[in-house]
Design a protein around this motif. Structure first.
Motif, mmCIF file in Angstrom:
data_model
loop_
_atom_site.group_PDB
_atom_site.id
_atom_site.type_symbol
_atom_site.label_atom_id
_atom_site.label_comp_id
_atom_site.label_asym_id
_atom_site.label_seq_id
_atom_site.Cartn_x
_atom_site.Cartn_y
_atom_site.Cartn_z
ATOM 1 N N GLN A 37 80.152 2.320 -0.289
ATOM 2 C CA GLN A 37 80.186 2.343 1.172
ATOM 3 C C GLN A 37 81.354 3.178 1.675
ATOM 4 O OE1 GLN A 37 80.209 -1.958 1.760
ATOM 5 N NE2 GLN A 37 78.191 -1.857 2.730
ATOM 6 N N ARG A 38 82.524 2.986 1.083
ATOM 7 C CA ARG A 38 83.704 3.746 1.496
ATOM 8 C C ARG A 38 83.512 5.238 1.240
ATOM 9 N NH1 ARG A 38 88.228 -0.320 -1.167
ATOM 10 N NH2 ARG A 38 88.126 -1.950 0.459
ATOM 11 N N TYR A 40 80.670 6.927 1.123
ATOM 12 C CA TYR A 40 79.720 7.492 2.084
ATOM 13 C C TYR A 40 80.329 7.558 3.482
ATOM 14 C CZ TYR A 40 76.137 7.083 -1.520
ATOM 15 O OH TYR A 40 75.410 7.212 -2.673
ATOM 16 N N GLN A 41 81.151 6.558 3.834
ATOM 17 C CA GLN A 41 81.798 6.575 5.138
ATOM 18 C C GLN A 41 82.770 7.752 5.241
ATOM 19 O OE1 GLN A 41 80.888 4.228 7.607
ATOM 20 N NE2 GLN A 41 81.840 5.887 8.783
ATOM 21 N N SER A 42 83.445 8.059 4.137
ATOM 22 C CA SER A 42 84.350 9.210 4.099
ATOM 23 C C SER A 42 83.579 10.506 4.304
ATOM 24 C CB SER A 42 85.103 9.258 2.769
ATOM 25 O OG SER A 42 85.965 8.141 2.633
ATOM 26 N N ILE A 44 80.749 10.765 5.946
ATOM 27 C CA ILE A 44 80.345 10.805 7.359
ATOM 28 C C ILE A 44 81.493 11.320 8.219
ATOM 29 C CG2 ILE A 44 79.779 9.354 9.347
ATOM 30 C CD1 ILE A 44 78.086 7.628 7.506
ATOM 31 N N SER A 45 82.708 10.833 7.924
ATOM 32 C CA SER A 45 83.886 11.311 8.655
ATOM 33 C C SER A 45 84.084 12.809 8.440
ATOM 34 C CB SER A 45 85.126 10.536 8.203
ATOM 35 O OG SER A 45 86.297 11.025 8.821
ATOM 36 N N GLU A 402 74.234 7.285 6.876
ATOM 37 C CA GLU A 402 74.267 6.036 7.648
ATOM 38 C C GLU A 402 73.164 5.093 7.192
ATOM 39 O OE1 GLU A 402 74.011 7.438 11.632
ATOM 40 O OE2 GLU A 402 76.179 7.772 11.839
ATOM 41 N N ILE A 405 74.280 3.608 3.894
ATOM 42 C CA ILE A 405 75.293 2.573 4.103
ATOM 43 C C ILE A 405 74.642 1.283 4.587
ATOM 44 C CG2 ILE A 405 77.237 1.916 5.585
ATOM 45 C CD1 ILE A 405 78.228 4.776 5.398
#
Length: 461
Positions: A37-38, A40-42, A44-45, A402, A405
Protein backbone atom coordinates in the motif's frame (compact mmCIF):
# COMPACT_ATOMS: atom_id res chain seq x y z
CA UNK A 1 -14.40 -19.92 30.36
CA UNK A 2 -11.46 -18.08 31.90
CA UNK A 3 -10.74 -14.57 30.61
CA UNK A 4 -7.39 -13.53 29.12
CA UNK A 5 -6.42 -11.86 32.36
CA UNK A 6 -6.83 -15.16 34.26
CA UNK A 7 -4.97 -17.34 31.75
CA UNK A 8 -2.18 -19.29 33.44
CA UNK A 9 -3.58 -19.05 36.98
CA UNK A 10 -4.62 -22.66 36.98
CA UNK A 11 -1.59 -24.04 35.20
CA UNK A 12 1.06 -21.62 36.38
CA UNK A 13 2.12 -21.14 32.73
CA UNK A 14 2.61 -17.69 31.07
CA UNK A 15 -0.21 -18.26 28.64
CA UNK A 16 -0.96 -14.51 28.25
CA UNK A 17 2.62 -13.88 27.15
CA UNK A 18 2.47 -16.82 24.78
CA UNK A 19 -0.80 -15.54 23.31
CA UNK A 20 0.76 -12.09 22.74
CA UNK A 21 3.68 -13.68 20.91
CA UNK A 22 1.33 -15.67 18.72
CA UNK A 23 -0.68 -12.51 17.98
CA UNK A 24 2.50 -10.64 16.97
CA UNK A 25 3.56 -13.51 14.75
CA UNK A 26 0.16 -13.68 13.06
CA UNK A 27 0.08 -9.92 12.44
CA UNK A 28 3.32 -10.19 10.50
CA UNK A 29 1.06 -11.41 7.69
CA UNK A 30 -0.22 -7.81 7.40
CA UNK A 31 3.23 -6.27 6.88
CA UNK A 32 3.58 -7.16 3.15
CA UNK A 33 0.13 -5.73 2.46
CA UNK A 34 0.97 -2.50 4.28
CA UNK A 35 4.28 -2.28 2.44
CA UNK A 36 2.53 -2.69 -0.91
CA UNK A 37 0.00 0.00 0.00
CA UNK A 38 2.78 2.43 0.91
CA UNK A 39 4.63 1.64 -2.30
CA UNK A 40 1.58 2.28 -4.46
CA UNK A 41 0.71 5.43 -2.51
CA UNK A 42 4.23 6.72 -3.16
CA UNK A 43 3.73 6.09 -6.88
CA UNK A 44 0.43 7.97 -6.79
CA UNK A 45 2.23 10.89 -5.14
CA UNK A 46 4.92 10.68 -7.82
CA UNK A 47 2.26 10.77 -10.54
CA UNK A 48 0.88 13.88 -8.86
CA UNK A 49 4.30 15.54 -9.07
CA UNK A 50 4.61 14.51 -12.71
CA UNK A 51 1.14 15.86 -13.48
CA UNK A 52 1.98 19.20 -11.83
CA UNK A 53 5.18 19.57 -13.89
CA UNK A 54 3.34 18.62 -17.09
CA UNK A 55 0.65 21.22 -16.35
CA UNK A 56 3.24 23.94 -15.85
CA UNK A 57 4.88 23.06 -19.15
CA UNK A 58 1.46 23.08 -20.82
CA UNK A 59 0.83 26.61 -19.48
CA UNK A 60 4.15 27.76 -20.92
CA UNK A 61 3.31 26.21 -24.31
CA UNK A 62 -0.23 27.64 -24.32
CA UNK A 63 1.16 31.17 -23.86
CA UNK A 64 3.04 30.80 -27.15
CA UNK A 65 0.00 29.34 -28.92
CA UNK A 66 -1.60 32.76 -29.38
CA UNK A 67 -0.85 34.84 -32.48
CA UNK A 68 -2.00 38.04 -30.75
CA UNK A 69 0.68 37.57 -28.10
CA UNK A 70 3.37 37.99 -30.76
CA UNK A 71 1.74 41.27 -31.82
CA UNK A 72 1.98 42.78 -28.33
CA UNK A 73 3.46 46.23 -28.05
CA UNK A 74 4.97 48.47 -25.43
CA UNK A 75 4.18 52.16 -25.30
CA UNK A 76 6.25 54.87 -23.68
CA UNK A 77 5.02 58.43 -23.23
CA UNK A 78 7.28 61.40 -22.76
CA UNK A 79 5.37 64.32 -21.27
CA UNK A 80 2.41 64.53 -18.88
CA UNK A 81 -0.39 65.55 -21.24
CA UNK A 82 -1.49 61.96 -21.97
CA UNK A 83 -1.13 58.39 -20.87
CA UNK A 84 -1.43 55.49 -23.33
CA UNK A 85 -2.39 51.82 -23.44
CA UNK A 86 -1.50 49.82 -26.56
CA UNK A 87 -3.37 46.81 -27.94
CA UNK A 88 -2.15 43.94 -30.10
CA UNK A 89 -3.09 45.81 -33.30
CA UNK A 90 -1.15 48.97 -32.41
CA UNK A 91 1.04 50.31 -35.18
CA UNK A 92 4.66 50.79 -34.05
CA UNK A 93 5.92 54.32 -34.53
CA UNK A 94 6.57 57.70 -32.95
CA UNK A 95 3.68 60.11 -32.44
CA UNK A 96 3.84 63.76 -31.42
CA UNK A 97 0.70 64.75 -29.50
CA UNK A 98 -0.55 68.21 -28.54
CA UNK A 99 -3.61 68.64 -26.31
CA UNK A 100 -5.18 72.07 -26.63
CA UNK A 101 -8.44 71.43 -24.77
CA UNK A 102 -9.80 68.78 -22.40
CA UNK A 103 -13.35 67.52 -22.71
CA UNK A 104 -15.66 68.94 -20.06
CA UNK A 105 -19.05 67.90 -18.73
CA UNK A 106 -21.85 70.47 -18.62
CA UNK A 107 -23.04 71.76 -15.24
CA UNK A 108 -26.30 73.62 -14.58
CA UNK A 109 -27.14 75.52 -11.40
CA UNK A 110 -30.64 76.41 -10.15
CA UNK A 111 -31.50 79.53 -8.20
CA UNK A 112 -31.06 79.30 -4.46
CA UNK A 113 -33.68 78.64 -1.79
CA UNK A 114 -33.67 79.27 1.94
CA UNK A 115 -33.85 75.67 3.24
CA UNK A 116 -32.87 72.46 1.42
CA UNK A 117 -35.00 70.34 3.77
CA UNK A 118 -38.34 72.16 3.59
CA UNK A 119 -41.23 71.03 1.42
CA UNK A 120 -41.34 72.65 -2.00
CA UNK A 121 -45.09 72.07 -2.33
CA UNK A 122 -44.56 70.90 -5.90
CA UNK A 123 -46.13 67.73 -7.23
CA UNK A 124 -45.44 66.66 -10.78
CA UNK A 125 -43.02 64.95 -13.17
CA UNK A 126 -39.39 65.95 -13.57
CA UNK A 127 -38.04 65.12 -17.05
CA UNK A 128 -34.29 64.84 -17.71
CA UNK A 129 -32.31 63.94 -20.82
CA UNK A 130 -28.65 63.98 -21.87
CA UNK A 131 -27.86 64.80 -25.49
CA UNK A 132 -30.04 62.82 -27.88
CA UNK A 133 -30.69 60.12 -25.29
CA UNK A 134 -34.12 59.04 -24.12
CA UNK A 135 -35.99 61.05 -21.53
CA UNK A 136 -35.92 59.96 -17.89
CA UNK A 137 -39.03 60.86 -15.90
CA UNK A 138 -39.14 61.14 -12.13
CA UNK A 139 -42.34 61.50 -10.10
CA UNK A 140 -41.96 64.20 -7.45
CA UNK A 141 -44.33 64.15 -4.44
CA UNK A 142 -45.85 67.41 -3.19
CA UNK A 143 -43.98 67.30 0.12
CA UNK A 144 -40.55 66.67 -1.46
CA UNK A 145 -37.65 68.87 -0.39
CA UNK A 146 -34.65 69.93 -2.46
CA UNK A 147 -32.68 67.12 -0.84
CA UNK A 148 -35.40 64.64 -1.85
CA UNK A 149 -35.25 65.88 -5.44
CA UNK A 150 -31.45 65.50 -5.43
CA UNK A 151 -31.68 61.93 -4.15
CA UNK A 152 -34.37 61.01 -6.70
CA UNK A 153 -32.22 62.29 -9.58
CA UNK A 154 -29.16 60.37 -8.41
CA UNK A 155 -31.20 57.18 -8.09
CA UNK A 156 -32.87 57.53 -11.50
CA UNK A 157 -29.96 56.45 -13.72
CA UNK A 158 -30.49 59.45 -15.97
CA UNK A 159 -26.74 59.98 -16.46
CA UNK A 160 -26.87 63.15 -14.38
CA UNK A 161 -25.29 63.74 -10.99
CA UNK A 162 -27.15 66.08 -8.65
CA UNK A 163 -25.70 67.91 -5.65
CA UNK A 164 -26.64 70.82 -3.39
CA UNK A 165 -24.23 73.72 -3.08
CA UNK A 166 -24.30 76.36 -0.35
CA UNK A 167 -23.12 79.57 -2.05
CA UNK A 168 -23.17 81.62 1.16
CA UNK A 169 -26.04 83.87 0.18
CA UNK A 170 -27.69 85.29 3.28
CA UNK A 171 -31.27 84.67 2.15
CA UNK A 172 -31.23 81.77 -0.35
CA UNK A 173 -27.93 79.88 -0.21
CA UNK A 174 -29.00 76.34 -1.25
CA UNK A 175 -28.71 75.68 -4.98
CA UNK A 176 -29.29 72.41 -6.84
CA UNK A 177 -26.44 71.69 -9.29
CA UNK A 178 -26.79 69.14 -12.11
CA UNK A 179 -23.70 67.75 -13.84
CA UNK A 180 -23.72 65.44 -16.85
CA UNK A 181 -21.86 62.19 -16.20
CA UNK A 182 -20.56 62.28 -19.78
CA UNK A 183 -18.28 64.88 -21.30
CA UNK A 184 -18.54 66.62 -24.66
CA UNK A 185 -20.95 68.87 -26.49
CA UNK A 186 -23.16 65.92 -27.38
CA UNK A 187 -23.95 65.40 -23.68
CA UNK A 188 -25.71 68.67 -22.91
CA UNK A 189 -28.71 68.37 -20.60
CA UNK A 190 -32.40 69.20 -20.92
CA UNK A 191 -34.47 69.74 -17.77
CA UNK A 192 -38.19 70.42 -17.32
CA UNK A 193 -40.91 70.08 -14.67
CA UNK A 194 -44.53 69.39 -15.56
CA UNK A 195 -45.98 72.07 -13.26
CA UNK A 196 -44.17 75.16 -14.49
CA UNK A 197 -46.07 77.41 -12.06
CA UNK A 198 -44.85 75.55 -8.97
CA UNK A 199 -41.78 76.37 -6.89
CA UNK A 200 -39.85 73.46 -8.41
CA UNK A 201 -41.00 74.32 -11.91
CA UNK A 202 -39.58 77.81 -11.42
CA UNK A 203 -36.24 76.35 -10.32
CA UNK A 204 -35.65 73.49 -12.76
CA UNK A 205 -35.84 74.15 -16.46
CA UNK A 206 -33.20 74.21 -19.18
CA UNK A 207 -33.37 73.73 -22.95
CA UNK A 208 -30.00 72.98 -24.52
CA UNK A 209 -31.36 73.77 -27.97
CA UNK A 210 -32.28 77.24 -26.76
CA UNK A 211 -28.82 78.00 -25.41
CA UNK A 212 -29.60 79.75 -22.13
CA UNK A 213 -33.26 78.74 -22.24
CA UNK A 214 -34.81 78.05 -18.86
CA UNK A 215 -34.40 79.16 -15.30
CA UNK A 216 -31.17 77.27 -14.67
CA UNK A 217 -27.78 78.85 -15.29
CA UNK A 218 -25.02 77.03 -17.19
CA UNK A 219 -22.11 77.17 -14.76
CA UNK A 220 -19.79 74.96 -16.84
CA UNK A 221 -20.17 74.63 -20.62
CA UNK A 222 -19.77 71.25 -22.27
CA UNK A 223 -16.59 71.01 -24.32
CA UNK A 224 -15.05 68.49 -26.67
CA UNK A 225 -11.44 67.47 -26.29
CA UNK A 226 -9.16 68.99 -28.92
CA UNK A 227 -5.78 67.50 -29.79
CA UNK A 228 -3.48 66.84 -32.69
CA UNK A 229 -1.45 63.73 -33.50
CA UNK A 230 1.51 64.30 -35.80
CA UNK A 231 -0.14 67.55 -36.87
CA UNK A 232 -3.58 66.07 -37.62
CA UNK A 233 -6.36 67.82 -35.67
CA UNK A 234 -8.69 65.52 -33.74
CA UNK A 235 -11.86 66.22 -31.76
CA UNK A 236 -13.25 63.84 -29.12
CA UNK A 237 -16.32 63.86 -26.91
CA UNK A 238 -14.26 62.19 -24.19
CA UNK A 239 -10.82 62.53 -22.68
CA UNK A 240 -10.37 58.84 -23.48
CA UNK A 241 -9.51 58.84 -27.16
CA UNK A 242 -9.49 55.71 -29.32
CA UNK A 243 -8.45 55.60 -32.96
CA UNK A 244 -6.25 58.69 -32.95
CA UNK A 245 -3.33 56.24 -32.93
CA UNK A 246 -4.14 52.79 -34.31
CA UNK A 247 -4.60 50.23 -31.55
CA UNK A 248 -3.76 52.73 -28.79
CA UNK A 249 -6.10 54.27 -26.24
CA UNK A 250 -5.04 57.76 -25.21
CA UNK A 251 -6.12 59.24 -21.89
CA UNK A 252 -5.88 63.02 -21.90
CA UNK A 253 -4.81 64.43 -18.54
CA UNK A 254 -3.93 68.08 -19.20
CA UNK A 255 -3.25 70.53 -21.97
CA UNK A 256 0.25 70.41 -23.32
CA UNK A 257 2.47 68.21 -25.48
CA UNK A 258 3.64 64.62 -25.28
CA UNK A 259 5.50 62.10 -27.42
CA UNK A 260 4.28 58.52 -27.73
CA UNK A 261 6.65 55.74 -28.83
CA UNK A 262 5.02 52.41 -29.74
CA UNK A 263 7.27 49.38 -30.21
CA UNK A 264 6.78 45.64 -30.55
CA UNK A 265 7.20 43.96 -27.16
CA UNK A 266 10.07 41.73 -28.26
CA UNK A 267 11.16 41.30 -24.67
CA UNK A 268 7.88 39.61 -23.74
CA UNK A 269 8.21 37.17 -26.66
CA UNK A 270 11.79 36.27 -25.75
CA UNK A 271 10.77 35.85 -22.12
CA UNK A 272 7.91 33.51 -23.08
CA UNK A 273 10.18 31.35 -25.23
CA UNK A 274 12.72 31.19 -22.41
CA UNK A 275 9.87 30.25 -20.07
CA UNK A 276 8.92 27.44 -22.48
CA UNK A 277 12.49 26.08 -22.39
CA UNK A 278 12.89 26.51 -18.63
CA UNK A 279 9.54 24.85 -17.91
CA UNK A 280 10.42 21.85 -20.05
CA UNK A 281 13.84 21.50 -18.39
CA UNK A 282 12.18 21.60 -14.96
CA UNK A 283 9.87 18.83 -16.16
CA UNK A 284 12.88 16.87 -17.42
CA UNK A 285 14.62 17.31 -14.05
CA UNK A 286 11.52 16.07 -12.23
CA UNK A 287 11.24 13.00 -14.49
CA UNK A 288 14.95 12.25 -13.95
CA UNK A 289 14.43 12.45 -10.19
CA UNK A 290 11.41 10.13 -10.33
CA UNK A 291 13.45 7.52 -12.26
CA UNK A 292 16.77 7.90 -10.41
CA UNK A 293 18.83 4.92 -9.23
CA UNK A 294 21.97 4.86 -7.09
CA UNK A 295 23.76 1.54 -7.44
CA UNK A 296 25.84 2.12 -4.30
CA UNK A 297 23.03 3.04 -1.92
CA UNK A 298 20.13 1.34 -3.67
CA UNK A 299 18.16 4.61 -3.62
CA UNK A 300 15.58 4.58 -6.42
CA UNK A 301 12.91 6.92 -7.73
CA UNK A 302 9.25 6.05 -7.28
CA UNK A 303 8.72 5.68 -11.05
CA UNK A 304 11.92 3.85 -11.95
CA UNK A 305 11.08 1.60 -14.90
CA UNK A 306 7.50 2.91 -15.01
CA UNK A 307 5.88 2.47 -18.43
CA UNK A 308 3.68 5.56 -18.06
CA UNK A 309 6.63 7.86 -17.53
CA UNK A 310 8.51 6.25 -20.41
CA UNK A 311 5.48 6.92 -22.62
CA UNK A 312 5.40 10.56 -21.52
CA UNK A 313 9.10 11.00 -22.28
CA UNK A 314 8.76 9.33 -25.67
CA UNK A 315 5.79 11.46 -26.76
CA UNK A 316 7.47 14.69 -25.69
CA UNK A 317 10.69 13.83 -27.50
CA UNK A 318 8.74 13.05 -30.66
CA UNK A 319 6.81 16.32 -30.69
CA UNK A 320 9.79 18.49 -29.72
CA UNK A 321 12.02 16.81 -32.28
CA UNK A 322 9.43 17.05 -35.05
CA UNK A 323 8.70 19.82 -37.52
CA UNK A 324 5.74 22.10 -38.16
CA UNK A 325 5.66 21.82 -41.95
CA UNK A 326 6.22 24.69 -44.35
CA UNK A 327 7.58 28.02 -43.16
CA UNK A 328 10.79 29.91 -42.53
CA UNK A 329 11.17 28.10 -39.21
CA UNK A 330 10.22 24.42 -39.15
CA UNK A 331 12.03 22.94 -36.14
CA UNK A 332 12.99 24.15 -32.68
CA UNK A 333 16.63 24.22 -33.74
CA UNK A 334 15.72 26.85 -36.38
CA UNK A 335 14.83 29.31 -33.61
CA UNK A 336 17.83 28.52 -31.42
CA UNK A 337 16.41 25.68 -29.29
CA UNK A 338 18.21 22.33 -29.46
CA UNK A 339 17.24 19.01 -27.90
CA UNK A 340 20.15 17.56 -25.91
CA UNK A 341 21.16 13.92 -25.47
CA UNK A 342 19.99 13.98 -21.84
CA UNK A 343 16.54 15.08 -22.96
CA UNK A 344 16.85 18.73 -21.91
CA UNK A 345 16.50 21.79 -24.17
CA UNK A 346 19.29 24.29 -24.70
CA UNK A 347 18.51 27.85 -25.80
CA UNK A 348 20.75 29.95 -28.02
CA UNK A 349 19.62 33.39 -26.87
CA UNK A 350 21.46 35.16 -29.69
CA UNK A 351 19.67 33.09 -32.36
CA UNK A 352 16.33 33.62 -30.64
CA UNK A 353 16.93 37.36 -30.38
CA UNK A 354 17.73 37.50 -34.09
CA UNK A 355 14.50 35.65 -34.94
CA UNK A 356 12.44 37.94 -32.72
CA UNK A 357 13.99 41.14 -34.08
CA UNK A 358 14.13 40.25 -37.77
CA UNK A 359 11.41 37.69 -38.44
CA UNK A 360 8.75 37.93 -35.74
CA UNK A 361 5.95 36.96 -38.13
CA UNK A 362 7.71 33.70 -39.05
CA UNK A 363 8.41 32.98 -35.39
CA UNK A 364 4.72 33.51 -34.62
CA UNK A 365 3.77 31.16 -37.46
CA UNK A 366 6.18 28.51 -36.15
CA UNK A 367 4.71 28.47 -32.67
CA UNK A 368 1.03 29.16 -33.46
CA UNK A 369 0.53 27.64 -36.91
CA UNK A 370 -2.63 27.98 -38.95
CA UNK A 371 -4.84 26.73 -36.09
CA UNK A 372 -4.65 25.90 -32.40
CA UNK A 373 -2.97 22.53 -32.99
CA UNK A 374 -0.89 23.48 -36.05
CA UNK A 375 2.22 25.16 -34.64
CA UNK A 376 4.86 23.81 -32.31
CA UNK A 377 3.20 25.25 -29.22
CA UNK A 378 -0.15 23.89 -30.35
CA UNK A 379 1.27 20.41 -30.96
CA UNK A 380 2.90 20.39 -27.53
CA UNK A 381 -0.31 21.63 -25.92
CA UNK A 382 -2.34 18.92 -27.68
CA UNK A 383 0.02 16.13 -26.60
CA UNK A 384 0.05 17.36 -23.02
CA UNK A 385 -3.72 17.79 -23.08
CA UNK A 386 -4.21 14.15 -24.02
CA UNK A 387 -1.83 13.08 -21.27
CA UNK A 388 -3.54 15.15 -18.59
CA UNK A 389 -7.19 14.82 -19.56
CA UNK A 390 -9.61 12.55 -17.72
CA UNK A 391 -8.96 9.11 -19.18
CA UNK A 392 -5.44 10.12 -20.22
CA UNK A 393 -2.32 8.09 -19.52
CA UNK A 394 -1.52 9.82 -16.19
CA UNK A 395 -5.09 9.70 -14.89
CA UNK A 396 -5.51 6.06 -15.92
CA UNK A 397 -2.27 5.03 -14.23
CA UNK A 398 -3.25 6.89 -11.07
CA UNK A 399 -6.71 5.33 -11.08
CA UNK A 400 -5.22 1.86 -11.56
CA UNK A 401 -3.05 2.31 -8.47
CA UNK A 402 -5.97 3.65 -6.45
CA UNK A 403 -8.02 0.59 -7.42
CA UNK A 404 -5.15 -1.67 -6.39
CA UNK A 405 -4.83 0.10 -3.04
CA UNK A 406 -8.56 -0.37 -2.51
CA UNK A 407 -8.25 -4.11 -3.20
CA UNK A 408 -5.28 -4.32 -0.84
CA UNK A 409 -7.38 -2.61 1.81
CA UNK A 410 -10.04 -5.27 1.40
CA UNK A 411 -7.37 -7.97 1.58
CA UNK A 412 -5.94 -6.35 4.72
CA UNK A 413 -9.37 -6.41 6.35
CA UNK A 414 -9.92 -10.10 5.50
CA UNK A 415 -6.47 -11.05 6.75
CA UNK A 416 -6.99 -9.12 9.96
CA UNK A 417 -10.32 -10.86 10.52
CA UNK A 418 -8.63 -14.25 10.01
CA UNK A 419 -5.91 -13.30 12.49
CA UNK A 420 -8.51 -12.27 15.06
CA UNK A 421 -10.33 -15.58 14.54
CA UNK A 422 -7.07 -17.50 14.97
CA UNK A 423 -6.17 -15.64 18.17
CA UNK A 424 -9.67 -16.23 19.50
CA UNK A 425 -9.26 -19.96 18.82
CA UNK A 426 -5.87 -19.97 20.58
CA UNK A 427 -7.42 -18.14 23.51
CA UNK A 428 -10.14 -20.81 23.82
CA UNK A 429 -7.61 -23.61 23.56
CA UNK A 430 -5.34 -21.99 26.16
CA UNK A 431 -8.27 -21.54 28.52
CA UNK A 432 -9.11 -25.24 28.12
CA UNK A 433 -5.47 -26.19 28.64
CA UNK A 434 -5.28 -24.01 31.72
CA UNK A 435 -8.43 -25.61 33.15
CA UNK A 436 -7.23 -29.15 32.36
CA UNK A 437 -3.83 -28.62 34.00
CA UNK A 438 -5.54 -27.01 37.01
CA UNK A 439 -7.74 -30.11 37.35
CA UNK A 440 -4.74 -32.39 36.97
CA UNK A 441 -2.86 -30.44 39.62
CA UNK A 442 -5.87 -30.67 41.94
CA UNK A 443 -6.14 -34.43 41.40
CA UNK A 444 -2.41 -34.85 41.97
CA UNK A 445 -2.60 -32.94 45.24
CA UNK A 446 -5.57 -35.05 46.40
CA UNK A 447 -3.84 -38.32 45.60
CA UNK A 448 -0.65 -37.21 47.30
CA UNK A 449 -2.62 -36.30 50.43
CA UNK A 450 -4.38 -39.69 50.45
CA UNK A 451 -1.12 -41.59 50.06
CA UNK A 452 0.40 -39.56 52.84
CA UNK A 453 -2.54 -40.41 55.16
CA UNK A 454 -2.33 -44.09 54.24
CA UNK A 455 1.36 -44.27 54.99
CA UNK A 456 0.78 -42.57 58.33
CA UNK A 457 -1.84 -45.17 59.32
CA UNK A 458 0.49 -47.99 58.37
CA UNK A 459 3.29 -46.46 60.40
CA UNK A 460 5.47 -45.94 57.38
CA UNK A 461 6.30 -42.44 58.35
Amino acid sequence: MASISSLGIGSGLDLNGLLDQLRSAEREKLAPITQQQRSYQSKISAYGQLESSLSQFQDAAAKLNNAEFFQGVTSEVTGSAVTAAGGSDAAPGRYDIEVTQLARAQSLAADGIDDATRSLNSAGTLTLSVGTGADTTIDIAADSSLEDVRDSINASGAGIQASIVNDGDAANPYRLVLTSEATGTESEMNVSFSDTTSDLGALLSYDSAGGTGGSMTQSVAAKDAALSVNGIAISSQSNTVEGAVQGVTLSLTETGTATLAVERDNGAVESAVKGFVDSYNKLQTKMADLTRFNAETGDAGELLGDSTLRSVESQLRNVLGGDTGDGTFQMLSDVGISLQVDGSLELDEEALGDAVSNDLAALSEFFTGADEAGGMAGQVDSVLGRMLEEGGVVANSTQGLEDTIERLGERYTRTEENINDTIARYRTQFAQLDSMIANMNSTSSYLTQQFDNMNAQLGRK
